[in-house]
Motif scaffolding. Structure first.
Motif, PDB file in Angstrom:
ATOM      1  N   VAL A  51      -3.496  12.226   5.957  1.00 15.56           N
ATOM      2  CA  VAL A  51      -3.834  13.090   7.099  1.00 15.56           C
ATOM      3  C   VAL A  51      -4.760  14.179   6.581  1.00 15.56           C
ATOM      4  N   ASP A  52      -5.960  14.199   7.141  1.00 23.81           N
ATOM      5  CA  ASP A  52      -6.997  15.113   6.653  1.00 23.81           C
ATOM      6  C   ASP A  52      -7.225  16.235   7.660  1.00 23.81           C
ATOM      7  N   THR A  53      -7.166  17.466   7.174  1.00 19.45           N
ATOM      8  CA  THR A  53      -7.424  18.585   8.066  1.00 19.45           C
ATOM      9  C   THR A  53      -8.253  19.634   7.333  1.00 19.45           C
ATOM     10  N   VAL A 151     -13.680  16.830  -3.617  1.00 25.25           N
ATOM     11  CA  VAL A 151     -14.847  17.587  -3.155  1.00 25.25           C
ATOM     12  C   VAL A 151     -15.356  16.920  -1.881  1.00 25.25           C
ATOM     13  N   SER A 152     -16.199  17.623  -1.172  1.00 20.93           N
ATOM     14  CA  SER A 152     -16.720  17.067   0.082  1.00 20.93           C
ATOM     15  C   SER A 152     -18.162  17.529   0.283  1.00 20.93           C
ATOM     16  N   ASN A 153     -18.954  16.662   0.869  1.00 19.56           N
ATOM     17  CA  ASN A 153     -20.362  16.958   1.128  1.00 19.56           C
ATOM     18  C   ASN A 153     -21.109  17.278  -0.173  1.00 19.56           C
ATOM     19  N   PHE A 154     -20.751  16.574  -1.231  1.00 16.84           N
ATOM     20  CA  PHE A 154     -21.434  16.703  -2.523  1.00 16.84           C
ATOM     21  C   PHE A 154     -22.403  15.542  -2.673  1.00 16.84           C
ATOM     22  N   VAL A 171     -14.200  12.141  -3.246  1.00 17.56           N
ATOM     23  CA  VAL A 171     -15.356  12.803  -2.632  1.00 17.56           C
ATOM     24  C   VAL A 171     -15.393  12.386  -1.166  1.00 17.56           C
ATOM     25  N   GLN A 172     -15.408  13.379  -0.302  1.00 16.54           N
ATOM     26  CA  GLN A 172     -15.391  13.102   1.143  1.00 16.54           C
ATOM     27  C   GLN A 172     -16.761  13.396   1.735  1.00 16.54           C
ATOM     28  N   ASN A 173     -17.469  12.353   2.121  1.00 13.23           N
ATOM     29  CA  ASN A 173     -18.802  12.500   2.707  1.00 13.23           C
ATOM     30  C   ASN A 173     -18.898  11.642   3.959  1.00 13.23           C
ATOM     31  N   ALA A 203     -18.934   7.541  13.730  1.00 14.69           N
ATOM     32  CA  ALA A 203     -20.112   8.342  14.086  1.00 14.69           C
ATOM     33  C   ALA A 203     -19.793   9.273  15.252  1.00 14.69           C
ATOM     34  N   GLY A 204     -18.633   9.908  15.141  1.00 13.77           N
ATOM     35  CA  GLY A 204     -18.243  10.868  16.179  1.00 13.77           C
ATOM     36  C   GLY A 204     -17.824  10.214  17.481  1.00 13.77           C
ATOM     37  N   GLY A 205     -17.567   8.931  17.466  1.00  9.88           N
ATOM     38  CA  GLY A 205     -17.153   8.220  18.694  1.00  9.88           C
ATOM     39  C   GLY A 205     -18.224   7.263  19.186  1.00  9.88           C
ATOM     40  N   GLY A 209     -18.411   2.259  21.167  1.00 12.38           N
ATOM     41  CA  GLY A 209     -19.068   1.507  22.240  1.00 12.38           C
ATOM     42  C   GLY A 209     -18.890   2.148  23.609  1.00 12.38           C
ATOM     43  N   LYS A 210     -18.158   3.265  23.684  1.00 15.00           N
ATOM     44  CA  LYS A 210     -17.941   3.843  25.019  1.00 15.00           C
ATOM     45  C   LYS A 210     -19.026   4.824  25.433  1.00 15.00           C
ATOM     46  N   TYR A 211     -19.908   5.176  24.501  1.00 19.21           N
ATOM     47  CA  TYR A 211     -21.001   6.086  24.846  1.00 19.21           C
ATOM     48  C   TYR A 211     -22.330   5.343  24.851  1.00 19.21           C
ATOM     49  N   ARG A 212     -23.160   5.712  25.772  1.00 15.99           N
ATOM     50  CA  ARG A 212     -24.535   5.185  25.779  1.00 15.99           C
ATOM     51  C   ARG A 212     -25.492   6.369  25.688  1.00 15.99           C
ATOM     52  N   ARG A 221     -19.765  20.036  21.267  1.00 19.23           N
ATOM     53  CA  ARG A 221     -20.457  20.478  20.060  1.00 19.23           C
ATOM     54  C   ARG A 221     -20.568  19.391  19.003  1.00 19.23           C
ATOM     55  N   ARG A 222     -19.869  18.279  19.188  1.00 24.97           N
ATOM     56  CA  ARG A 222     -19.974  17.196  18.196  1.00 24.97           C
ATOM     57  C   ARG A 222     -21.417  16.717  18.072  1.00 24.97           C
ATOM     58  N   VAL A 223     -22.178  16.830  19.166  1.00 24.74           N
ATOM     59  CA  VAL A 223     -23.557  16.336  19.185  1.00 24.74           C
ATOM     60  C   VAL A 223     -24.427  17.114  18.185  1.00 24.74           C
ATOM     61  N   PHE A 225     -23.350  18.014  15.289  1.00 17.58           N
ATOM     62  CA  PHE A 225     -23.001  17.536  13.939  1.00 17.58           C
ATOM     63  C   PHE A 225     -23.391  16.077  13.746  1.00 17.58           C
ATOM     64  N   TYR A 226     -23.100  15.260  14.758  1.00 16.67           N
ATOM     65  CA  TYR A 226     -23.447  13.832  14.698  1.00 16.67           C
ATOM     66  C   TYR A 226     -24.642  13.626  15.619  1.00 16.67           C
ATOM     67  N   PRO A 227     -25.822  13.348  15.063  1.00 10.74           N
ATOM     68  CA  PRO A 227     -27.029  13.364  15.882  1.00 10.74           C
ATOM     69  C   PRO A 227     -27.283  12.068  16.652  1.00 10.74           C
ATOM     70  N   ALA A 273     -10.758   8.261  10.203  1.00  9.89           N
ATOM     71  CA  ALA A 273     -11.151   8.117  11.607  1.00  9.89           C
ATOM     72  C   ALA A 273     -10.431   9.201  12.390  1.00  9.89           C
ATOM     73  N   GLY A 274     -11.194   9.964  13.142  1.00 16.15           N
ATOM     74  CA  GLY A 274     -10.590  11.004  13.976  1.00 16.15           C
ATOM     75  C   GLY A 274      -9.982  10.361  15.206  1.00 16.15           C
ATOM     76  N   ALA A 275      -8.891  10.951  15.706  1.00 19.36           N
ATOM     77  CA  ALA A 275      -8.283  10.428  16.940  1.00 19.36           C
ATOM     78  C   ALA A 275      -7.702  11.587  17.721  1.00 19.36           C
ATOM     79  N   LYS A 276      -7.736  11.433  19.051  1.00 14.77           N
ATOM     80  CA  LYS A 276      -7.211  12.480  19.926  1.00 14.77           C
ATOM     81  C   LYS A 276      -5.933  12.053  20.613  1.00 14.77           C
ATOM     82  N   THR A 277      -5.634  10.765  20.568  1.00 11.75           N
ATOM     83  CA  THR A 277      -4.458  10.253  21.292  1.00 11.75           C
ATOM     84  C   THR A 277      -3.731   9.224  20.429  1.00 11.75           C
TER      85      THR A 277
HETATM   86  N1  LIG Z   1     -15.676  17.037   5.149  1.00 12.50           N
HETATM   87  C1  LIG Z   1     -16.384  17.275   6.227  1.00 12.50           C
HETATM   88  O1  LIG Z   1     -17.336  18.071   6.232  1.00 12.50           O
HETATM   89  C2  LIG Z   1     -16.033  16.533   7.479  1.00 12.50           C
HETATM   90  C3  LIG Z   1     -16.958  16.452   8.544  1.00 12.50           C
HETATM   91  C4  LIG Z   1     -16.610  15.717   9.660  1.00 12.50           C
HETATM   92  C5  LIG Z   1     -15.367  15.092   9.720  1.00 12.50           C
HETATM   93  N2  LIG Z   1     -14.472  15.200   8.685  1.00 12.50           N
HETATM   94  C6  LIG Z   1     -13.133  14.582   8.716  1.00 12.50           C
HETATM   95  O2  LIG Z   1     -13.272  13.224   9.061  1.00 12.50           O
HETATM   96  C7  LIG Z   1     -12.519  12.953  10.243  1.00 12.50           C
HETATM   97  C8  LIG Z   1     -13.144  11.799  11.014  1.00 12.50           C
HETATM   98  O3  LIG Z   1     -14.411  12.134  11.520  1.00 12.50           O
HETATM   99  P1  LIG Z   1     -14.619  12.714  12.989  1.00 12.50           P
HETATM  100  O4  LIG Z   1     -13.305  12.970  13.634  1.00 12.50           O
HETATM  101  O5  LIG Z   1     -15.571  13.847  12.840  1.00 12.50           O
HETATM  102  O6  LIG Z   1     -15.412  11.545  13.726  1.00 12.50           O
HETATM  103  P2  LIG Z   1     -15.079  10.011  14.025  1.00 12.50           P
HETATM  104  O7  LIG Z   1     -13.852   9.609  13.340  1.00 12.50           O
HETATM  105  O8  LIG Z   1     -16.307   9.274  13.753  1.00 12.50           O
HETATM  106  O9  LIG Z   1     -14.876  10.024  15.624  1.00 12.50           O
HETATM  107  C9  LIG Z   1     -13.696  10.499  16.168  1.00 12.50           C
HETATM  108  C10 LIG Z   1     -13.754  10.498  17.693  1.00 12.50           C
HETATM  109  O10 LIG Z   1     -14.019   9.198  18.221  1.00 12.50           O
HETATM  110  C11 LIG Z   1     -13.236   8.971  19.390  1.00 12.50           C
HETATM  111  N3  LIG Z   1     -12.324   7.858  19.067  1.00 12.50           N
HETATM  112  C12 LIG Z   1     -11.606   7.689  17.923  1.00 12.50           C
HETATM  113  N4  LIG Z   1     -10.910   6.527  17.942  1.00 12.50           N
HETATM  114  C13 LIG Z   1     -11.187   5.938  19.106  1.00 12.50           C
HETATM  115  C14 LIG Z   1     -10.788   4.719  19.700  1.00 12.50           C
HETATM  116  N5  LIG Z   1      -9.974   3.882  19.087  1.00 12.50           N
HETATM  117  N6  LIG Z   1     -11.263   4.418  20.928  1.00 12.50           N
HETATM  118  C15 LIG Z   1     -12.111   5.255  21.564  1.00 12.50           C
HETATM  119  N7  LIG Z   1     -12.529   6.426  21.051  1.00 12.50           N
HETATM  120  C16 LIG Z   1     -12.079   6.774  19.833  1.00 12.50           C
HETATM  121  C17 LIG Z   1     -12.481  10.278  19.670  1.00 12.50           C
HETATM  122  O11 LIG Z   1     -13.266  11.167  20.485  1.00 12.50           O
HETATM  123  P3  LIG Z   1     -13.482  10.973  22.072  1.00 12.50           P
HETATM  124  O12 LIG Z   1     -12.260  10.282  22.606  1.00 12.50           O
HETATM  125  O13 LIG Z   1     -13.699  12.343  22.599  1.00 12.50           O
HETATM  126  O14 LIG Z   1     -14.719  10.151  22.169  1.00 12.50           O
HETATM  127  C18 LIG Z   1     -12.399  10.878  18.285  1.00 12.50           C
HETATM  128  O15 LIG Z   1     -12.218  12.274  18.288  1.00 12.50           O
HETATM  129  C19 LIG Z   1     -12.478  14.312  10.942  1.00 12.50           C
HETATM  130  O16 LIG Z   1     -11.515  14.365  11.971  1.00 12.50           O
HETATM  131  C20 LIG Z   1     -12.209  15.217   9.770  1.00 12.50           C
HETATM  132  O17 LIG Z   1     -10.862  15.137   9.372  1.00 12.50           O
HETATM  133  C21 LIG Z   1     -14.814  15.906   7.573  1.00 12.50           C
END
Ligand SMILES: NC(=O)c1ccc[n+]([C@@H]2O[C@H](COP(=O)([O-])OP(=O)(O)OC[C@H]3O[C@@H](n4cnc5c(N)ncnc54)[C@H](OP(=O)(O)O)[C@@H]3O)[C@@H](O)[C@H]2O)c1
Length: 306
Positions: A51-53, A151-154, A171-173, A203-205, A209-212, A221-223, A225-227, A273-277
């Motif tokens: 679990v990464d925070t 380390v991260s972003n190295f 290393v977390q990138n 790539a931030g979601g 495939g749910k975004y076009r 604000r994710r936009v 960070f993830y371009p 992988a980030g998740a909200k639910t």
């Molecule tokens: N070290 C750093 O500088 C750094 C930078 C960025 C991230 N991180 C770490 O890496 C983690 C992962 O990256 P991230 O959260 O930025 O982006 P990500 O994992 O690429 O995308 C996560 C987003 O995608 C959507 N999603 C995830 N699983 C899904 C599924 N099964 N079906 C549909 N939508 C889904 C959710 O947002 P929606 O439902 O709103 O679309 C979720 O918040 C972060 O949470 C953080 O812990 C670290």
């Protein structure tokens, strides 16, 4: 779930880890406290132990929610947080040695733990010599405040420097089909036994495939960070999504699972992988067991930006 060693340590981490940035509630639209806690617990139920925070996620909110979620389950978690981004007016990088004990103590309090398993330098701080930071972090490690250092972003030269001066296990990138820069680090990671923890596997979601794309009025604000949600990167992102959708249909899986599995092909890699639910985390966890063939891997890459 599938597990692998964290660096060369005896600690085993799940190949798919849970990212909690969205639980900060400030960058990604709202995530309620109840939803965040249920999501973390659901990850543990599926065998996700990584679990990464970070303190920066919602100025401590994500750490506080993770802390509440793991109450009574501390031994099921490899708890990873970060250090070196502080908020004073705005967010700024700060690895000044005299601030590190205080930064880490605040994280431990929010997480309600005595020690974290993996402490990661969040971003380099050009104002502070890396050696000074590492010396102070080693002191905190010896004092039992954290078990392993990452380390991260190295980039490659900075990772080399860190490895020459201290014991770094990960290393977390950013690493995904749309961001392959960390592949330059892989030979070094392999030689030195360093785990590459890829963040933004979706790539931030975008790769679900749910975004076009995202209409301007709906940008969160994710936009920033993830371009990939807008031009000039949107075209390549959409072609990658189409390839993912086709390959996923053929395998009977979801595009997001295919995207995460793609990042796991290299044996020293784990995917955050980030998740909200709970539903998202349950779906993402399954990617750990999905192995892609060389033809599937190749079919998902090589779409240039427009
Ligand atoms: N070290 C750093 O500088 C750094 C930078 C960025 C991230 N991180 C770490 O890496 C983690 C992962 O990256 P991230 O959260 O930025 O982006 P990500 O994992 O690429 O995308 C996560 C987003 O995608 C959507 N999603 C995830 N699983 C899904 C599924 N099964 N079906 C549909 N939508 C889904 C959710 O947002 P929606 O439902 O709103 O679309 C979720 O918040 C972060 O949470 C953080 O812990 C670290």
């Amino acid at each position: 779930m599938i597990y692998q060693k964290l660096g060369e340590t005896g600690c085993k981490v799940s190949r798919v880890g849970l990212g909690t940035w969205a639980m900060g509630g400030d960058f990604w639209g709202s995530v309620t406290e109840q939803q965040a806690i249920a999501t973390v617990r659901s990850a543990l139920d599926r065998g996700i132990n990584l679990v990464d925070t970070a303190p920066a996620y919602g100025k401590g909110r994500a750490e506080r929610l993770v802390g509440r979620a793991i109450q009574g389950r501390r031994d099921e978690v490899v708890l990873a947080t970060k250090i070196g981004l502080v908020w004073e007016g705005g967010m700024r990088h700060c690895l000044a040695p005299e601030t590190l004990a205080g930064q880490l103590e605040a994280s431990l309090m929010r997480l309600q733990v005595e020690t974290v398993d993996l402490l990661q330098i969040h971003w380099p701080d050009p104002q502070t010599p890396l050696e000074d930071t590492l010396t102070e972090l080693e002191r905190l490690q010896r004092a039992g405040k954290f078990r392993y250092l990452g380390v991260s972003n190295f980039d490659l030269p900075l990772l080399q420097e860190a490895l020459s001066k201290g014991s770094v296990v990960s290393v977390q990138n950013e690493y995904s089909l749309l961001c392959r820069a960390p592949e330059a680090l892989m030979p070094l990671c392999e030689r030195e036994g360093v785990t590459l923890m890829g963040y933004g596997s979706l790539a931030g979601g975008m790769l679900t495939g749910k975004y076009r794309g995202m209409p301007e009025e709906r940008y969160d604000r994710r936009v920033k960070f993830y371009p990939y949600f807008k031009q000039p990167h949107l075209g390549r992102a959409l072609r990658t999504v189409e390839a993912l959708e086709k390959a996923a249909r053929e395998r009977g899986v979801l595009p997001a699972q295919m995207a995460i599995a793609w990042t796991l092909a290299h044996q020293h890699t784990v995917a955050l992988a980030g998740a909200k639910t709970p539903e998202q985390v349950r779906s993402n966890a399954k990617a750990a067991e999905l192995t892609l063939s060389a033809a599937e891997m190749d079919g998902l890459i090589s779409f240039p930006d427009e």
